[in-house]
Design a protein around this motif. Structure first.
Motif, PDB file in Angstrom:
ATOM      1  N   SER A  17     -33.815   8.390 -12.381  1.00 55.55           N
ATOM      2  CA  SER A  17     -33.115   7.108 -12.369  1.00 55.55           C
ATOM      3  C   SER A  17     -31.612   7.296 -12.266  1.00 55.55           C
ATOM      4  O   SER A  17     -31.068   8.318 -12.690  1.00 55.55           O
ATOM      5  N   LEU A  18     -30.939   6.302 -11.702  1.00 53.10           N
ATOM      6  CA  LEU A  18     -29.483   6.241 -11.635  1.00 53.10           C
ATOM      7  C   LEU A  18     -29.060   4.788 -11.740  1.00 53.10           C
ATOM      8  O   LEU A  18     -29.797   3.891 -11.320  1.00 53.10           O
ATOM      9  N   ARG A  19     -27.861   4.544 -12.276  1.00 55.93           N
ATOM     10  CA  ARG A  19     -27.267   3.219 -12.262  1.00 55.93           C
ATOM     11  C   ARG A  19     -25.914   3.289 -11.574  1.00 55.93           C
ATOM     12  O   ARG A  19     -25.016   3.997 -12.036  1.00 55.93           O
ATOM     13  N   LEU A  20     -25.775   2.552 -10.475  1.00 48.77           N
ATOM     14  CA  LEU A  20     -24.519   2.478  -9.746  1.00 48.77           C
ATOM     15  C   LEU A  20     -23.694   1.301 -10.252  1.00 48.77           C
ATOM     16  O   LEU A  20     -24.238   0.259 -10.604  1.00 48.77           O
ATOM     17  N   SER A  21     -22.369   1.466 -10.275  1.00 50.58           N
ATOM     18  CA  SER A  21     -21.460   0.411 -10.685  1.00 50.58           C
ATOM     19  C   SER A  21     -20.458   0.131  -9.577  1.00 50.58           C
ATOM     20  O   SER A  21     -20.089   1.025  -8.820  1.00 50.58           O
ATOM     21  N   CYS A  22     -20.000  -1.119  -9.502  1.00 51.08           N
ATOM     22  CA  CYS A  22     -19.001  -1.534  -8.519  1.00 51.08           C
ATOM     23  C   CYS A  22     -18.040  -2.488  -9.212  1.00 51.08           C
ATOM     24  O   CYS A  22     -18.422  -3.604  -9.575  1.00 51.08           O
ATOM     25  N   GLN A  23     -16.797  -2.061  -9.404  1.00 54.65           N
ATOM     26  CA  GLN A  23     -15.805  -2.861 -10.087  1.00 54.65           C
ATOM     27  C   GLN A  23     -14.876  -3.535  -9.086  1.00 54.65           C
ATOM     28  O   GLN A  23     -14.353  -2.883  -8.177  1.00 54.65           O
ATOM     29  N   ALA A  24     -14.652  -4.841  -9.252  1.00 56.71           N
ATOM     30  CA  ALA A  24     -13.802  -5.616  -8.353  1.00 56.71           C
ATOM     31  C   ALA A  24     -12.373  -5.662  -8.860  1.00 56.71           C
ATOM     32  O   ALA A  24     -12.122  -5.853 -10.044  1.00 56.71           O
ATOM     33  N   ILE A  25     -11.425  -5.512  -7.934  1.00 58.68           N
ATOM     34  CA  ILE A  25     -10.005  -5.543  -8.262  1.00 58.68           C
ATOM     35  C   ILE A  25      -9.283  -6.429  -7.260  1.00 58.68           C
ATOM     36  O   ILE A  25      -9.488  -6.298  -6.058  1.00 58.68           O
ATOM     37  N   GLY A  26      -8.445  -7.355  -7.742  1.00 61.77           N
ATOM     38  CA  GLY A  26      -7.554  -8.102  -6.869  1.00 61.77           C
ATOM     39  C   GLY A  26      -8.121  -9.351  -6.218  1.00 61.77           C
ATOM     40  O   GLY A  26      -7.521  -9.866  -5.272  1.00 61.77           O
ATOM     41  N   PHE A  27      -9.251  -9.860  -6.697  1.00 62.88           N
ATOM     42  CA  PHE A  27      -9.777 -11.133  -6.215  1.00 62.88           C
ATOM     43  C   PHE A  27     -10.658 -11.768  -7.281  1.00 62.88           C
ATOM     44  O   PHE A  27     -11.063 -11.109  -8.240  1.00 62.88           O
TER      45      PHE A  27
END
Length: 128
Positions: A17-27
């Motif tokens: 298993s893996l958990r991917l993350s995506c962090q938003a910046i500037g909107f």
């Protein structure tokens, strides 16, 4: 300048298993529908999963249904992809993306041209 910063990729054995993350910046993250795409070696980029602006509606490609789960945290401006029962054919560069569409209804969430911001990609390698 709007940005999407990904993390969580790596090398795992089949069945892991893996958990991917995506962090938003500037909107304003909560106003955007979000999605995950992947590109395997020698293949074109393909749709993986998408989620509406509030998280009320999710969509998953047939190839990952029952194994991958998309989610989002609008307070922390982060989107996730939880992946279980990984297979060698899941090996790919995974990209997160943001759309001006909300994806509350069945819109074209699977189409790359619906997304205007893209992350740099994170590599997932699944060994036999």
């Amino acid at each position: 300048q709007p940005q999407l910063v990904e993390s969580g990729g790596g090398l795992v054995q089949a069945g892991g298993s893996l958990r991917l993350s995506c962090q938003a910046i500037g909107f304003t993250f909560s106003r955007y529908g979000m999605g995950w795409f992947r590109q395997a070696p020698g293949k074109e980029r393909e749709f993986v999963a998408a989620i509406s602006r509030t998280g009320e509606t999710t969509y998953h490609a047939d190839s990952v249904k029952g194994r991958f789960t998309i989610s989002r945290d609008n307070v922390n401006k982060t989107m996730y992809l939880q992946m279980i029962s990984l297979k060698p054919e899941d090996t790919a560069d995974f990209y997160c993306a943001a759309s001006r569409n909300s994806f509350i209804t069945s819109e074209t969430y699977w189409r790359e041209s619906d997304y205007i911001y893209w992350g740099q990609g994170t590599r997932v390698t699944v060994s036999s």
